[in-house]
Design a protein around this motif. Sequence first.
Motif, PDB file in Angstrom:
ATOM      1  N   ILE A 650      -1.651  10.257  -1.529  1.00  0.00           N
ATOM      2  CA  ILE A 650      -0.501   9.353  -1.437  1.00  0.00           C
ATOM      3  C   ILE A 650      -0.915   7.888  -1.532  1.00  0.00           C
ATOM      4  CG2 ILE A 650       0.777  11.031  -0.076  1.00  0.00           C
ATOM      5  CD1 ILE A 650       0.343   9.187   2.358  1.00  0.00           C
ATOM      6  N   ARG A 651      -2.226   7.603  -1.553  1.00  0.00           N
ATOM      7  CA  ARG A 651      -2.746   6.272  -1.881  1.00  0.00           C
ATOM      8  C   ARG A 651      -2.696   5.270  -0.730  1.00  0.00           C
ATOM      9  NH1 ARG A 651      -1.480   1.532  -4.232  1.00  0.00           N
ATOM     10  NH2 ARG A 651       0.711   1.956  -3.795  1.00  0.00           N
ATOM     11  N   VAL A 652      -1.719   5.380   0.166  1.00  0.00           N
ATOM     12  CA  VAL A 652      -1.598   4.437   1.277  1.00  0.00           C
ATOM     13  C   VAL A 652      -1.942   5.159   2.578  1.00  0.00           C
ATOM     14  CG1 VAL A 652       0.138   3.042   0.109  1.00  0.00           C
ATOM     15  CG2 VAL A 652       0.875   4.916   1.590  1.00  0.00           C
ATOM     16  N   ASN A 653      -2.029   4.402   3.673  1.00  0.00           N
ATOM     17  CA  ASN A 653      -2.309   4.978   4.986  1.00  0.00           C
ATOM     18  C   ASN A 653      -1.340   6.128   5.272  1.00  0.00           C
ATOM     19  OD1 ASN A 653      -2.890   2.022   4.813  1.00  0.00           O
ATOM     20  ND2 ASN A 653      -4.074   2.506   6.640  1.00  0.00           N
ATOM     21  N   ALA A 654      -1.871   7.222   5.799  1.00  0.00           N
ATOM     22  CA  ALA A 654      -1.115   8.476   5.835  1.00  0.00           C
ATOM     23  C   ALA A 654      -0.318   8.709   7.111  1.00  0.00           C
ATOM     24  CB  ALA A 654      -2.066   9.647   5.613  1.00  0.00           C
ATOM     25  N   GLN A 655      -0.487   7.871   8.136  1.00  0.00           N
ATOM     26  CA  GLN A 655       0.125   8.181   9.430  1.00  0.00           C
ATOM     27  C   GLN A 655       1.640   8.366   9.341  1.00  0.00           C
ATOM     28  OE1 GLN A 655      -0.299   6.369  13.737  1.00  0.00           O
ATOM     29  NE2 GLN A 655       0.976   4.980  12.542  1.00  0.00           N
ATOM     30  N   LEU A 656       2.343   7.397   8.803  1.00  0.00           N
ATOM     31  CA  LEU A 656       3.797   7.437   8.809  1.00  0.00           C
ATOM     32  C   LEU A 656       4.321   8.588   7.953  1.00  0.00           C
ATOM     33  CD1 LEU A 656       6.417   6.071   9.790  1.00  0.00           C
ATOM     34  CD2 LEU A 656       6.371   4.690   7.706  1.00  0.00           C
ATOM     35  N   THR A 657       3.705   8.820   6.800  1.00  0.00           N
ATOM     36  CA  THR A 657       4.159   9.910   5.939  1.00  0.00           C
ATOM     37  C   THR A 657       3.920  11.263   6.603  1.00  0.00           C
ATOM     38  OG1 THR A 657       3.764   8.573   3.968  1.00  0.00           O
ATOM     39  CG2 THR A 657       3.944  10.946   3.659  1.00  0.00           C
ATOM     40  N   THR A 658       2.829  11.407   7.334  1.00  0.00           N
ATOM     41  CA  THR A 658       2.585  12.647   8.069  1.00  0.00           C
ATOM     42  C   THR A 658       3.707  12.898   9.071  1.00  0.00           C
ATOM     43  OG1 THR A 658       0.192  12.352   7.846  1.00  0.00           O
ATOM     44  CG2 THR A 658       0.961  13.851   9.568  1.00  0.00           C
ATOM     45  N   MET A 659       4.082  11.877   9.809  1.00  0.00           N
ATOM     46  CA  MET A 659       5.168  12.019  10.769  1.00  0.00           C
ATOM     47  C   MET A 659       6.481  12.355  10.069  1.00  0.00           C
ATOM     48  SD  MET A 659       4.442   8.741  13.203  1.00  0.00           S
ATOM     49  CE  MET A 659       2.848   8.414  13.923  1.00  0.00           C
ATOM     50  N   ALA A 660       6.756  11.657   8.961  1.00  0.00           N
ATOM     51  CA  ALA A 660       8.014  11.879   8.243  1.00  0.00           C
ATOM     52  C   ALA A 660       8.069  13.285   7.656  1.00  0.00           C
ATOM     53  CB  ALA A 660       8.183  10.831   7.147  1.00  0.00           C
ATOM     54  N   MET A 661       6.947  13.802   7.152  1.00  0.00           N
ATOM     55  CA  MET A 661       6.932  15.159   6.605  1.00  0.00           C
ATOM     56  C   MET A 661       7.188  16.190   7.699  1.00  0.00           C
ATOM     57  SD  MET A 661       6.438  14.952   3.284  1.00  0.00           S
ATOM     58  CE  MET A 661       5.745  16.486   2.690  1.00  0.00           C
ATOM     59  N   ALA A 662       6.647  15.974   8.886  1.00  0.00           N
ATOM     60  CA  ALA A 662       6.911  16.885  10.007  1.00  0.00           C
ATOM     61  C   ALA A 662       8.379  16.829  10.404  1.00  0.00           C
ATOM     62  CB  ALA A 662       6.017  16.530  11.192  1.00  0.00           C
ATOM     63  N   HIS A 663       8.929  15.625  10.447  1.00  0.00           N
ATOM     64  CA  HIS A 663      10.339  15.459  10.785  1.00  0.00           C
ATOM     65  C   HIS A 663      11.216  16.129   9.730  1.00  0.00           C
ATOM     66  CE1 HIS A 663      14.232  13.347  11.084  1.00  0.00           C
ATOM     67  NE2 HIS A 663      13.937  13.200  12.370  1.00  0.00           N
ATOM     68  N   ARG A 664      10.880  15.914   8.462  1.00  0.00           N
ATOM     69  CA  ARG A 664      11.639  16.506   7.363  1.00  0.00           C
ATOM     70  C   ARG A 664      11.671  18.024   7.471  1.00  0.00           C
ATOM     71  NH1 ARG A 664       9.516  19.293   3.225  1.00  0.00           N
ATOM     72  NH2 ARG A 664      10.677  19.428   1.252  1.00  0.00           N
TER      73      ARG A 664
END
Length: 673
Positions: A650-664
């Motif tokens: 994903i090219r950028v820092n992964a923290q927020l996307t990891t959280m969003a994918m779990a929420h999704r």
Amino acid sequence: MRKPFNRLQALMIKAMAEALFHNRKMAISSDQVVENLQEHFSNIDGTKPDEIGMALYGLLLLLGGPFFLLAPPGIRKNLIRRRLQNSRIDLFQDIARTKGVILAGYYGHWQPGDEAENFDNPIYADLDFELPAQRDRSAPGERPVRRETGRDLTSRAFVGHDAVPEETDVIVIGSGAGGAVAAAAVADEGHDCLIIEAGSHYPSSRITHEEARMTARLFKDGALQTTADRDIIVFQGRVVGGSTVINNGICLRMKHPGLVHPDAEDVYDTWAGMGAPVSEADLASSYDAVEQALEVSEIDPIVGRNNGPHLVDGWNEYAAQSSDPMDHKAVTAWFRKNYGPKTQDSECVYCGYCNTGCPYGRKKAMPESFLAHATSDARSKPARILDRAEATEILWDEGANGKRIAHAVEIRLKDGRKRTISARKGVVVAAGALASSNLLRNSGVLQSGSNISLNIACPVVALMPEGMNMNVWNEDQMATYIDRGDFLIESHFQPPMSMATLVPGWFEDHFERMKNYNRLVSAGVLFPADRLGYMDNGKLKLKIGETELALLRRALATMTKVHFLNGAIEVYPALLRGQTLTSDMNHDEIDAFYEKAIVEPDDVVLSSSHPHGGNAINMDPEKGVVDLNQRVHNTTNCYVADASVMPSCIRVNAQLTTMAMAHRALAGKRRFG
């Protein structure tokens, strides 16, 4: 205290310390360096202390055996220079990295007691460094350094090892960015939820500024985890809250107007083309929900007042001279972080110690946010956390439709006892890209663990002119960034021990660079290694190729020019040999330097805090591990909710996307009936 190093290994540590600091006045003795490392490695769980002990034997053999131990320090220094610093042999280059261990033993010195007992720490005095409680914060606008531990999880959130339940509704494996969000979603649906975490609980009230101890306790392998070939260090948290406890709280989306380069790869399109169409609107909704829960906002410039503007100002000078449209469109911004809300008892106090945990209770990591929400006693069925327990296998039943049903999880407690916990409704795997892949493979999901991506970081340190003390240690570790489209540059700085292992150089060069600690500025380039890795016998194998090396050379050259354009007089890229670049070099000479200096990965020090992939989303079971809902293919009730589901880098820092994918995947979806 159990001493992990025997007498011969201890002699080798002492001999190395004497050689590395030859002809320089050490602030502590070489014997103290040995004791520091004995203490440090006694705090690291697992096999890493034994691995370092074997590396010391290898080092001894490589440098001449008993002759090296008996030779004067000056001769030892020459042997090290010839066989380690200047070697092109892969094995020798790998062994040369042991230097960082010795430096950690010196610059990580901590006197018995707490912070106040270290105000006169001889290492800190030598560097003119002040611990947070010593710093003058009396000027207008400054924030006082004060502990606020009211958001810490209490003992009621935990299950004791002698009270492990035999069954629960849902088992969530992992308590980090993905696991905590998943657990909160499961608890919100009213299910009994047990969270399994391999690490220990370290609330802010237990976190100190003793770098060595916190690094040993909070990181997987004491921050010495590497890829199988030892070319890349992989930093991951091993603590309740996972890597959110020891990261910088950066919250970047994969796609965000004004905060992501407009011509950067559209990851949503990439995923759709691979057979993993994730709705941008749905994920944006999850991003919104997570950011609201964490009260994410742009950090205040006061917290990164020196190193942050240094990067931005230097970049603006660089871009103004560039003819490349990608440079002109590059995003320059202050980071958005999960430090909220902006109140006196929760605002960041910019101590500079984010990577060893926040002792002030300011960062809303998972323990202070989603785990607190999931375990709240206000619930009729609060989730509970079983820490110091490692999930080793998921057990299955065969369903009527031929799909497997996860019915239990086998765990191993820290003392070695094994337990089997039944899951009445389902299992969520969220132990991180590497651990989740290992667990699923051990559980019979044999396609797990392939196509793992890393965002790889490489630091570039620079020296500012004499008399220009930046005191960058008195601010947030990471403040600003540049998104150039194909790579990012992020400002960063570290406390003494971590900075000593990050600053390149050998012998007197390294010593003098650290003596100029107050004049140093630093930034790191971040570049993608897309789907190059896979798990093999529990270890990550990933080899970057010429495409990635070419991008790395260009990124490092760019950052070097940025440093010089904003006044630096010397630049120290993270090269194993420790070369110096000077401000009289023109841009062509800088480019040529990196072309010659970086031929293979062993030539440069690389790290990553963002492993993702391994259990990719895909509609086709032959091409991915989980379906579009993040349920493991050919199962009915086993979901994956961490960074391992990301199909590509994903090219950028992964923290927020990891959280969003779990929420999704889980929030409001009623996946477990």
